[in-house]
Enzyme design. Structure first.
Site, PDB file in Angstrom:
ATOM      1  CG  HIS A  41      -2.229  -0.605   0.975  1.00 45.70           C
ATOM      2  ND1 HIS A  41      -2.897  -1.354   1.900  1.00 45.70           N
ATOM      3  CD2 HIS A  41      -3.002  -0.577  -0.119  1.00 45.70           C
ATOM      4  CE1 HIS A  41      -4.046  -1.751   1.381  1.00 45.70           C
ATOM      5  NE2 HIS A  41      -4.121  -1.304   0.154  1.00 45.70           N
TER       6      HIS A  41
ATOM      7  CD  GLU B 297      -5.416 -13.075 -17.428  1.00 47.58           C
ATOM      8  OE1 GLU B 297      -4.643 -12.328 -16.822  1.00 47.58           O
ATOM      9  OE2 GLU B 297      -6.589 -13.272 -17.051  1.00 47.58           O
TER      10      GLU B 297
ATOM     11  CG  ASP C  62      -1.655 -13.429 -14.860  1.00 50.12           C
ATOM     12  OD1 ASP C  62      -0.800 -13.854 -14.062  1.00 50.12           O
ATOM     13  OD2 ASP C  62      -2.745 -12.976 -14.502  1.00 50.12           O
TER      14      ASP C  62
ATOM     15  CB  CYS D 287      -6.120  -4.221 -18.976  1.00 47.77           C
ATOM     16  SG  CYS D 287      -6.428  -5.992 -18.855  1.00 47.77           S
TER      17      CYS D 287
HETATM   18  C1  PEP Z   1      -2.811  -9.160 -16.291  1.00 51.93           C
HETATM   19  O1  PEP Z   1      -2.621 -10.322 -15.963  1.00 51.93           O
HETATM   20  O2  PEP Z   1      -2.113  -8.549 -17.124  1.00 51.93           O
HETATM   21  C2  PEP Z   1      -3.912  -8.385 -15.692  1.00 51.93           C
HETATM   22  C3  PEP Z   1      -4.224  -7.196 -16.127  1.00 51.93           C
HETATM   23  O3  PEP Z   1      -4.592  -8.919 -14.658  1.00 51.93           O
HETATM   24  P1  PEP Z   1      -4.025  -9.072 -13.159  1.00 51.93           P
HETATM   25  O4  PEP Z   1      -2.813  -8.187 -13.042  1.00 51.93           O
HETATM   26  O5  PEP Z   1      -5.145  -8.671 -12.286  1.00 51.93           O
HETATM   27  O6  PEP Z   1      -3.691 -10.516 -13.082  1.00 51.93           O
HETATM   28 MG    MG Z   2      -4.084 -11.531 -14.924  1.00 54.60          MG
END
Ligand code: PEP
Ligand code: MG
Length: 575
Positions: A189, A431, A455, A502
């Site tokens: 955090h 991913e 991921d 993302c």
């Molecule tokens: C990712 O895996 O790139 C993703 C956006 O999801 P998270 O980071 O929540 O696994």
């Molecule tokens: Mg992910």
């Protein structure tokens, strides 16, 4: 000059004298009290005072960093209300006659250790919050008011073993240039707060940080994760020049944050935000987000002590969709498992949780978990522009099963006479390498893809994303990952489907030109990264971006890829 390497936690450069954050030692004796009832009253009075303090800290944090960052202190208030914690304190005081300090110390430590034992990065990090909030009450019980930054009177770089969220937010920003901690990880955090506050920060730089005497000149680079002790004049001058350049560029970028991301030749891409809750919506809009590309719904589940009801989910999703009015909000269904455990689900232990029954696999196996969420999504979709996507998809069958469940929920809601979205676009996270390889088949099943490079990198490179030693390997700049990104975008576009990204890569300035050149339609990132990403996009023509992307993909290493972009795209070399 000595150089300490830590983890880059919050970008920016800070140069100045070192100041050691000294936590006041809160010593107390353990003893039996004469009047346990009066002792319980004394404890409750301290609780009330702590709650009042937290309300002040919350207001300060909200004003300085926005409601999302400040939410941590709301969680602290909730911890002070936790019936189990209070019951444990009460029993120690009333039944054993212990003094309030000892009773609280025991109960908080037991609670914190229980969280740590859960072998879950997120919940282990909450142990620090429990200790933080207990220390606040202890300080009140002991009447100790002295601040760990007593004596800080010139702008300095703070050095500490670790900083709690309260420590961070209470730092007097006019006197703090940045901070470096010996311990801590990039997802703590404290690191998140530093980013929100725009304070350059390095974490996990090791115990040598604590040997630097007060007043020693240090230079901290939050972008590279380096702390230089007693740097020479030339290095300092170089850092200062870089700092001025960065400040100028970021300030300019923020002025245009709300304008669209149009390339020089008029190609528009969407720049949207990754958020985790309702509070994040406002912060994202202020940063210039054109919608949400990733709503991590599991964060809302992680904040609870029991499974949120369909109604609670519906209310939260609707509030977010309404905050964005017509702008798109891509909601990701529950992505638990791996490093994100929900203790109240009581899932069996797995030897390899990252390769286990997680995310969509878990949801398909547990319809009683999935259906309320899908129903809440469909209901909230009636209030705005909501899209849904499924995480960790590996096969076409999973998508078909998930879609079938969504349609079954829609039919149920219609029978019940509930308002539901007429049409909700359905997408998947790409991913898992299998999904990238099968992108042409998967594209036929969905409306869009969102590539999760966090991921995708760890699975492609077989490098645990939570292992600090493998950071360079588990990177989205690896040509192997970028080639998959290229193929996924091409496969989707061949079928007229749009593609977002993302993972953290989307907000990395050096990655933006490559992703643009690969034809990415939607860039989704942490809100503070938005203004600069838009500015980089505006500085390029599509031909320039395509050329950078093509050349980058022909390289052999992540380092070479970064070097190429640095050389070709000056607007991306900031920070
Ligand atoms: C990712 O895996 O790139 C993703 C956006 O999801 P998270 O980071 O929540 O696994
Ligand atoms: Mg992910």
């Amino acid at each position: 000059m000595k150089s300490l390497q830590g983890i880059a936690a919050s970008r920016g450069i800070a140069i100045g004298p070192a100041f050691r954050f000294r936590r006041v030692d809160l010593c107390f004796e353990r003893h039996v009290v004469e009047d346990p009832a009066a002792e319980w009253v004394r404890f409750q009075a301290a609780l009330v005072m702590a709650q009042e303090q937290l309300a002040e800290v919350y207001a300060k944090a909200e004003a300085e960093s926005g409601a999302e960052q400040a939410a941590i202190f709301q969680a602290h208030v909730l911890m002070l209300d936790d019936p189990e914690l209070l019951q444990a304190v009460r029993m120690s005081i009333e039944e054993q006659g212990l003094n309030a300090e000892a009773a609280l110390g025991d109960a908080a430590e037991m609670y914190a250790e229980m969280l740590e034992a859960l072998d879950d990065e997120y919940l282990s990090a909450r142990a620090a919050d429990v200790r933080d909030v207990a220390t606040r009450v202890l300080r009140i019980l002991l009447g100790v008011a002295e601040s760990p930054t007593a004596g800080l009177d010139v702008p300095s770089v703070i050095l500490a073993r670790d900083l709690t969220p309260s420590d961070t937010v209470l730092l007097d920003k006019s006197l703090v240039l940045g901070f470096c901690t010996a311990e801590g990880g990039a997802t703590s955090h404290t690191a998140i707060l530093a980013r929100g506050l725009g304070l350059p920060a390095v974490v996990g730089a090791g115990p040598d940080v604590l040997d630097v005497p007060d007043g020693t000149e240090v230079a901290l680079n939050g972008s590279d994760g380096v702390l230089l002790v007693s740097p020479d004049a030339e290095t300092v001058a170089g850092y200062r020049m870089r700092q001025m350049a960065v400040d100028t560029v970021l300030a300019k970028a923020r002025e245009h944050a709300r304008e669209p991301a149009l390339t020089q030749d008029g190609h528009r891409v969407e720049v949207v935000a990754n958020i985790g809750n309702v509070e994040g919506a406002q912060v994202a809009l202020e940063a210039g987000a054109e919608g949400v590309g990733l709503l991590r719904t599991e964060f809302m589940y992680l904040e609870q002590v029991h499974l949120p009801t369909e109604e609670a989910q519906y209310q939260a999703y609707r509030a977010i969709v309404e905050a964005f009015s017509d702008l798109p909000v891509v909601l990701r269904t529950l992505d638990v498992g791996g490093d994100k455990e929900l203790p109240y689900l009581d899932l069996p232990d797995e030897v390899n949780p990252f390769l286990g029954v997680r995310a969509i696999r878990l949801c398909l196996a547990r319809p009683e978990l999935f259906r309320p969420q899908l129903r809440a999504v469909l209901r909230a979709g009636a209030a705005g522009n909501l899209k849904v996507m499924f995480p960790m998809v590996a096969t076409v069958t999973e998508v078909r099963q998930a879609r079938a469940m969504l349609e079954a929920c829609r039919a149920e809601l219609l029978v019940e006479g509930q308002a539901v979205a007429e049409r909700v676009e359905v997408g998947i996270m790409v991913e898992i390498p299998a999904a990238a390889v099968m992108a042409d088949r998967l594209a036929a099943e969905v409306d869009f893809f969102s590539i999760g490079t966090n991921d995708l990198s760890q699975y492609t490179m077989a490098a645990d994303r939570t292992n600090a030693e493998l950071t360079a390997l588990a990177s989205g700049f690896q040509p192997a990952v970028l080639r998959l990104v290229r193929d996924v975008i091409a496969a989707a576009h061949a079928q007229g489907k749009w593609v977002g990204l993302c993972g953290e890569l989307a907000g990395e300035p050096l990655a933006v030109p490559i992703l643009l050149g690969l034809g990415l339609d939607e860039f989704s990132m942490n809100p503070p990264a938005i203004p600069l990403a838009k500015q980089i996009i505006r500085s390029l023509t599509m031909d320039e971006a395509r050329e950078v992307a093509q050349d980058a993909l022909a390289l052999d290493s992540a380092e070479e890829v970064r070097a190429l972009v640095r050389q070709r795209v000056p607007s991306a070399t900031v920070a």
